[in-house]
Scaffold this motif. Structure first.
Motif, PDB file in Angstrom:
ATOM      1  N   VAL A  62       0.862  -1.195   0.000  1.00  0.00           N
ATOM      2  CA  VAL A  62       0.000   0.000   0.000  1.00  0.00           C
ATOM      3  C   VAL A  62       0.894   1.240   0.000  1.00  0.00           C
ATOM      4  CG1 VAL A  62      -1.858   1.232   1.166  1.00  0.00           C
ATOM      5  CG2 VAL A  62      -1.755  -1.280   1.319  1.00  0.00           C
ATOM      6  N   LYS A  63       1.916   1.203   0.827  1.00  0.00           N
ATOM      7  CA  LYS A  63       2.853   2.333   0.898  1.00  0.00           C
ATOM      8  C   LYS A  63       3.510   2.556  -0.472  1.00  0.00           C
ATOM      9  CE  LYS A  63       6.800   3.936   3.603  1.00  0.00           C
ATOM     10  NZ  LYS A  63       7.623   3.699   4.786  1.00  0.00           N
TER      11      LYS A  63
ATOM     12  N   LEU B  28      -3.101  12.147   3.138  1.00  0.00           N
ATOM     13  CA  LEU B  28      -2.565  12.009   4.502  1.00  0.00           C
ATOM     14  C   LEU B  28      -1.116  11.537   4.520  1.00  0.00           C
ATOM     15  CD1 LEU B  28      -5.647  10.144   6.064  1.00  0.00           C
ATOM     16  CD2 LEU B  28      -5.200  12.608   6.066  1.00  0.00           C
ATOM     17  N   TYR B  29      -0.542  11.243   3.324  1.00  0.00           N
ATOM     18  CA  TYR B  29       0.808  10.666   3.260  1.00  0.00           C
ATOM     19  C   TYR B  29       1.704  11.525   2.372  1.00  0.00           C
ATOM     20  CZ  TYR B  29      -1.365   6.808   5.616  1.00  0.00           C
ATOM     21  OH  TYR B  29      -2.024   6.062   6.552  1.00  0.00           O
ATOM     22  N   ASP B  30       3.024  11.495   2.687  1.00  0.00           N
ATOM     23  CA  ASP B  30       3.961  12.310   1.903  1.00  0.00           C
ATOM     24  C   ASP B  30       4.509  11.521   0.706  1.00  0.00           C
ATOM     25  OD1 ASP B  30       5.948  10.618   2.847  1.00  0.00           O
ATOM     26  OD2 ASP B  30       6.655  12.011   4.391  1.00  0.00           O
ATOM     27  N   GLN B  31       5.464  12.108   0.007  1.00  0.00           N
ATOM     28  CA  GLN B  31       6.013  11.504  -1.216  1.00  0.00           C
ATOM     29  C   GLN B  31       6.683  10.158  -0.957  1.00  0.00           C
ATOM     30  OE1 GLN B  31       5.758  13.056  -4.310  1.00  0.00           O
ATOM     31  NE2 GLN B  31       4.492  14.573  -3.299  1.00  0.00           N
ATOM     32  N   LYS B  32       7.111   9.944   0.300  1.00  0.00           N
ATOM     33  CA  LYS B  32       7.773   8.665   0.641  1.00  0.00           C
ATOM     34  C   LYS B  32       6.792   7.656   1.236  1.00  0.00           C
ATOM     35  CE  LYS B  32      12.351  10.603   1.333  1.00  0.00           C
ATOM     36  NZ  LYS B  32      13.412  10.937   2.292  1.00  0.00           N
TER      37      LYS B  32
ATOM     38  N   ILE C 105       1.859   6.674  -6.793  1.00  0.00           N
ATOM     39  CA  ILE C 105       0.774   7.617  -7.128  1.00  0.00           C
ATOM     40  C   ILE C 105       1.278   9.054  -6.981  1.00  0.00           C
ATOM     41  CG2 ILE C 105      -1.425   8.560  -6.274  1.00  0.00           C
ATOM     42  CD1 ILE C 105      -2.185   5.579  -5.617  1.00  0.00           C
ATOM     43  N   LYS C 106       1.941   9.302  -5.859  1.00  0.00           N
ATOM     44  CA  LYS C 106       2.438  10.664  -5.594  1.00  0.00           C
ATOM     45  C   LYS C 106       3.443  11.096  -6.671  1.00  0.00           C
ATOM     46  CE  LYS C 106       0.696  11.405  -1.351  1.00  0.00           C
ATOM     47  NZ  LYS C 106       0.073  12.635  -0.860  1.00  0.00           N
ATOM     48  N   ALA C 107       4.197  10.120  -7.179  1.00  0.00           N
ATOM     49  CA  ALA C 107       5.212  10.440  -8.192  1.00  0.00           C
ATOM     50  C   ALA C 107       4.618  10.462  -9.599  1.00  0.00           C
ATOM     51  CB  ALA C 107       6.343   9.408  -8.110  1.00  0.00           C
ATOM     52  N   GLY C 108       3.326  10.199  -9.690  1.00  0.00           N
ATOM     53  CA  GLY C 108       2.665  10.199 -10.997  1.00  0.00           C
ATOM     54  C   GLY C 108       3.032   9.002 -11.860  1.00  0.00           C
ATOM     55  N   LYS C 109       3.491   7.907 -11.218  1.00  0.00           N
ATOM     56  CA  LYS C 109       3.929   6.732 -11.982  1.00  0.00           C
ATOM     57  C   LYS C 109       2.838   5.675 -12.134  1.00  0.00           C
ATOM     58  CE  LYS C 109       8.835   7.140 -11.003  1.00  0.00           C
ATOM     59  NZ  LYS C 109       9.982   6.626 -10.242  1.00  0.00           N
ATOM     60  N   ILE C 110       1.743   5.852 -11.420  1.00  0.00           N
ATOM     61  CA  ILE C 110       0.634   4.883 -11.541  1.00  0.00           C
ATOM     62  C   ILE C 110      -0.675   5.623 -11.246  1.00  0.00           C
ATOM     63  CG2 ILE C 110       0.591   4.055  -9.123  1.00  0.00           C
ATOM     64  CD1 ILE C 110       0.298   1.181 -10.265  1.00  0.00           C
ATOM     65  N   SER C 111      -1.755   5.188 -11.890  1.00  0.00           N
ATOM     66  CA  SER C 111      -3.062   5.792 -11.615  1.00  0.00           C
ATOM     67  C   SER C 111      -3.670   5.110 -10.382  1.00  0.00           C
ATOM     68  CB  SER C 111      -3.988   5.591 -12.817  1.00  0.00           C
ATOM     69  OG  SER C 111      -4.267   4.206 -12.968  1.00  0.00           O
ATOM     70  N   TYR C 112      -4.661   5.752  -9.794  1.00  0.00           N
ATOM     71  CA  TYR C 112      -5.354   5.125  -8.660  1.00  0.00           C
ATOM     72  C   TYR C 112      -5.967   3.796  -9.087  1.00  0.00           C
ATOM     73  CZ  TYR C 112      -4.978   9.362  -5.811  1.00  0.00           C
ATOM     74  OH  TYR C 112      -4.502  10.408  -5.063  1.00  0.00           O
ATOM     75  N   GLU C 113      -6.533   3.763 -10.271  1.00  0.00           N
ATOM     76  CA  GLU C 113      -7.182   2.551 -10.759  1.00  0.00           C
ATOM     77  C   GLU C 113      -6.173   1.404 -10.897  1.00  0.00           C
ATOM     78  OE1 GLU C 113      -9.063   3.070 -14.539  1.00  0.00           O
ATOM     79  OE2 GLU C 113      -9.944   1.059 -14.511  1.00  0.00           O
ATOM     80  N   ASP C 114      -5.049   1.695 -11.526  1.00  0.00           N
ATOM     81  CA  ASP C 114      -4.042   0.641 -11.701  1.00  0.00           C
ATOM     82  C   ASP C 114      -3.408   0.235 -10.366  1.00  0.00           C
ATOM     83  OD1 ASP C 114      -4.550   0.506 -14.364  1.00  0.00           O
ATOM     84  OD2 ASP C 114      -2.837   1.728 -14.986  1.00  0.00           O
TER      85      ASP C 114
END
Lengths: 247, 225
Positions: B169-170, B214-218, B176-185
């Motif tokens: 999950v992390k 609620l979570y940062d880039q890491k 997601i934050k890095a724009g490397k995957i969509s929420y759906e994928d």
């Protein structure tokens, strides 16, 4: 499970996929801490490794190491129990045809290590022995946990399996309805003696008006049931004879 | 094994999460069950599951998401008398319709529904079905400090076998934050470890959207203070 050091590129992606948190970085590569590994096979099955460095080593299949796989990899069928794949019986799923839990009886399922915390089997033994000492020794014979026992009457497990680490194991048992209150209190007391978590199931038959005869006991206990339940709709019946006659 | 029980999260979220299990029992109702299972597949796909998996078929562990009706129908030739069905629906109306359709078949195979107890009981009352028995999730006890992040557990507990690592999950939040995957994928990726087809990837997607701020880039929780 192992990682081939000659293939691993040290990307560390596999670390995220491991439910046991058993994969560590050592130098420029990842290695699996075999003491922590559940042998659930998730790292391999999901294709987490981009260079296919993860493999299943032969030693996994040797006893007692294989116990880890039986209790952590649901794809691994457990030998010696009736048609079981996974960690427990069909419990309520087929109760309308098996009658495993009848009116006046309560099914209790105690899943040690769930969710995703894992357990050593010596913690499981603390619970089985505590239950047996209190007279709750009607452990489900078709559940794999019983095959780990040296003596189901005492709940003692075989010494050679005690240090094995698994994702979870379910203690399944049947108790008379009148013993439910005492049993629930004991479960809470025993849960304080282990270095992991227990997730608790309670199985009972419905009355004809959709209510449960033990609802008051549940409500007055210190347990906090979740919103979710698994409900057997009562559609099952034994049809094999009908089919044989029809053939 | 109660692999569809003990899902965590709010009632509002769980109201979009119902598992249907159809289970033949060897020596009782498995003879000629193959034809019945195939018919059930047609009924289920007329209603529309979000996830579906056969249990006890060759190559049962093959990953099927997103659910592709034609691909599943191609699997039907692998079904045999002891094959079990596990599938997930995200809508109360759909599960009600499905129960009605299955009841009409009168095939005699055991059917269980996992989901919010009050919702399921209210459906059954509405359509006058008297359930046989219930498995109640009584909660988790013991060394609770060892439990993973409660937000992660809303997702990981959708695999009752515990195969979805909280770390995954992390990792999805990081991607997601890095724009490397969509929420759906990301929802679909999280479903990969679950071999039973009971993971609700649509709900996982919704939860990821809800918790991401609620979570940062890491992937670490931002201090709410």
């Amino acid at each position: 499970m192992r990682i081939n050091p000659k293939i691993c590129i040290g990307c560390n992606i596999c670390h995220y996929y491991c439910p046991a948190q058993a994969i560590e970085q050592k130098g420029n590569i990842s290695v699996i801490n075999e003491d922590l590994c559940f042998e659930c096979g998730t790292c391999l099955r999901t294709g987490a490794c981009p260079v296919k460095a993860i493999y299943e080593n032969e030693e996994i299949h040797h006893y007692p190491r294989i116990v880890r796989k039986y209790f952590s990899d649901p794809a691994q069928k457990y030998p010696g129990t009736r048609d079981i794949g996974g960690r427990g019986t069909d419990e309520v799923k087929t109760n309308d045809v098996t009658g495993r839990y009848k009116k006046g009886q309560i099914g209790i399922g105690l899943e040690i290590g769930r969710p995703t915390v894992g357990t050593r089997l010596y913690d499981l033994e603390k619970i089985t022995m505590g239950l047996a000492q209190a007279g709750f020794d009607h452990f489900e014979p078709d559940n794999p946990v019983v095959t780990l026992m040296e003596n189901p009457k005492t709940g003692k497990l075989k010494n050679e399996v005690l240090k094995e680490r698994i994702l979870s194991a379910i203690i399944e048992m049947t108790i008379p309805e009148k013993e439910l209150e005492r049993c629930l209190k004991l479960i809470l007391a025993l849960s304080k003696k282990i270095n992991t978590v227990i997730t608790v199931d309670l199985i009972t038959c419905y009355n004809s008006n959709y209510d449960l005869s033990v609802q008051d006991i549940i409500d007055q206990s210190k347990f906090k049931p979740l919103y979710g339940a698994k409900i057997n709709l009562g559609f099952g019946r034994c049809t094999n004879k009908e089919q044989e006659v029809g053939q | 094994m109660s692999h569809t029980l003990h899902r965590e999260g709010s009632l509002k979220s769980l109201e979009k999460d119902y598992c249907l299990l159809i289970t033949p029992y060897k020596g009782c109702n498995n003879i000629q069950a193959e034809k019945k299972i195939k018919k059930f597949v047609d009924i289920i796909f007329d209603v529309g599951p979000v996830n579906f998996r056969f249990f006890r078929v060759p190559k049962e562990g093959e990953f099927n998401l997103p659910v592709n009706k034609q691909k599943i129908l191609n699997y039907k030739n692998r079904v045999y008398d002891n094959t079990k069905i596990r599938c997930v629906f995200d809508d109360k109306k759909k599960i009600k319709e499905l129960i009605k359709q299955i009841n009409k078949t009168n095939f005699g195979l055991s059917v269980t529904i996992s989901g919010p107890r009050k919702e399921i009981e209210s459906i059954l009352k509405e359509i006058n079905i008297r359930p046989h028995s219930i498995n109640i999730g009584m909660g988790t006890y013991g060394s609770l400090e060892k439990l993973p992040d409660p937000n992660f557990r809303k997702i990981t507990t959708m695999c009752g076998h515990g195969l979805i690592a909280p770390g995954l999950v992390k990792y999805m939040l990081i991607k997601i934050k890095a724009g490397k995957i969509s929420y759906e994928d990301a929802g679909i990726e999280l479903a990969k470890p679950c071999i039973c087809g009971v993971f609700n990837q649509k709900r996982a997607e919704d939860i990821l959207r809800e918790i991401a701020p609620l979570y940062d880039q890491k992937g670490n929780r931002i201090n709410s203070k």
